[in-house]
Design an enzyme around this catalytic site. Sequence first.
Site, PDB file in Angstrom:
ATOM      1  N   HIS A  37      13.427  42.921  56.637  1.00  0.00           N
ATOM      2  CA  HIS A  37      13.588  42.299  57.951  1.00  0.00           C
ATOM      3  C   HIS A  37      13.146  40.843  57.920  1.00  0.00           C
ATOM      4  O   HIS A  37      13.818  39.955  58.474  1.00  0.00           O
ATOM      5  CB  HIS A  37      12.743  43.028  59.006  1.00  0.00           C
ATOM      6  CG  HIS A  37      13.201  44.424  59.314  1.00  0.00           C
ATOM      7  ND1 HIS A  37      12.408  45.525  59.065  1.00  0.00           N
ATOM      8  CD2 HIS A  37      14.349  44.890  59.854  1.00  0.00           C
ATOM      9  CE1 HIS A  37      13.045  46.608  59.454  1.00  0.00           C
ATOM     10  NE2 HIS A  37      14.225  46.264  59.927  1.00  0.00           N
ATOM     11  N   ARG A 189      12.245  53.740  57.382  1.00  0.00           N
ATOM     12  CA  ARG A 189      12.018  55.168  57.134  1.00  0.00           C
ATOM     13  C   ARG A 189      11.211  55.418  55.866  1.00  0.00           C
ATOM     14  O   ARG A 189      10.662  56.499  55.684  1.00  0.00           O
ATOM     15  CB  ARG A 189      13.357  55.913  57.052  1.00  0.00           C
ATOM     16  CG  ARG A 189      14.054  56.077  58.397  1.00  0.00           C
ATOM     17  CD  ARG A 189      15.339  56.869  58.242  1.00  0.00           C
ATOM     18  NE  ARG A 189      15.906  57.232  59.532  1.00  0.00           N
ATOM     19  CZ  ARG A 189      16.699  56.461  60.254  1.00  0.00           C
ATOM     20  NH1 ARG A 189      17.020  55.271  59.791  1.00  0.00           N
ATOM     21  NH2 ARG A 189      17.172  56.862  61.415  1.00  0.00           N
TER      22      ARG A 189
END
Length: 282
Positions: A37, A189
């Site tokens: 990110h 995740r």
Amino acid sequence: MQVHEKRRDITANVATLKKQNKSIGFVPTMGALHKGHLALVEQALKENEAVIVSIFVNPTQFNTSEDLVNYPRTLASDVDLLSGLSKEIIVFAPTAKEIYGERPESTKYNFKGLENEMEGKFRPGHFDGVGTVLKHLFTITSPTKAYFGEKDFQQLQIVKKLVEIEKMSVQVVGCPIYRKESGLALSSRNKRLNNSQLEASPLIYKTLKQVKKDFGTKSVSKLNEWVSDQFKNNTELELEYFEIAKVSDLKSIKRKRKDTKYRAFIAVFAGKIRLIDNIALN
């Protein structure tokens, strides 16, 4: 650092930026931020005068309530990570009610068949949820450019089609997959993986790299069979699907053709945690 939870506050901020003729880079995320990110945000900072990062766990793109409930939510640490890049980043962290009103519902989209391949086969309605929330977020943030990682390559193609369908002016920018040293593609995740699953996970990228190496000399059917064998007796990783597809329409192939770009896509379960990855083949 500005953190907005209300739509009216972020739209007022965007209006001010627009009056100043500033370019706006937008990075939509569901939080639990990692280096992948941050790489998107860094690129946005380099290419724009202002950057907005949304942190919103979108309920309409989950196929199971369990996955939605278990998705990590780490807003405070996410904001700390972003502030380490720049104090000028604007964070939009709304509730579902702020985006959807009383009932979160998806718009039904026709993405010209892109939504029916791979992830679409196994996650019905998922891309309607993605398209719906991104239309809301693009409308609210009015970005010049929006940044997406190629780990979700199918999603990247869907977003480009969404912009075309909705006639939006935003430029969609695809960014390279960010990986751990082991080769595992970074994902929020991954935080839910236990030690044995983490130790087993490099097999995913190792398999994709071997497929890329063999793509010029082996048939598609042989490659499919070989990949299946890699996971057949693995106690930590269960293969959900492996497909070689055309980049143009994401349709899986049985035979290769000249002058056509292909990509390999894979989805694997580590326990109940679903991991996806892909690689360009030519």
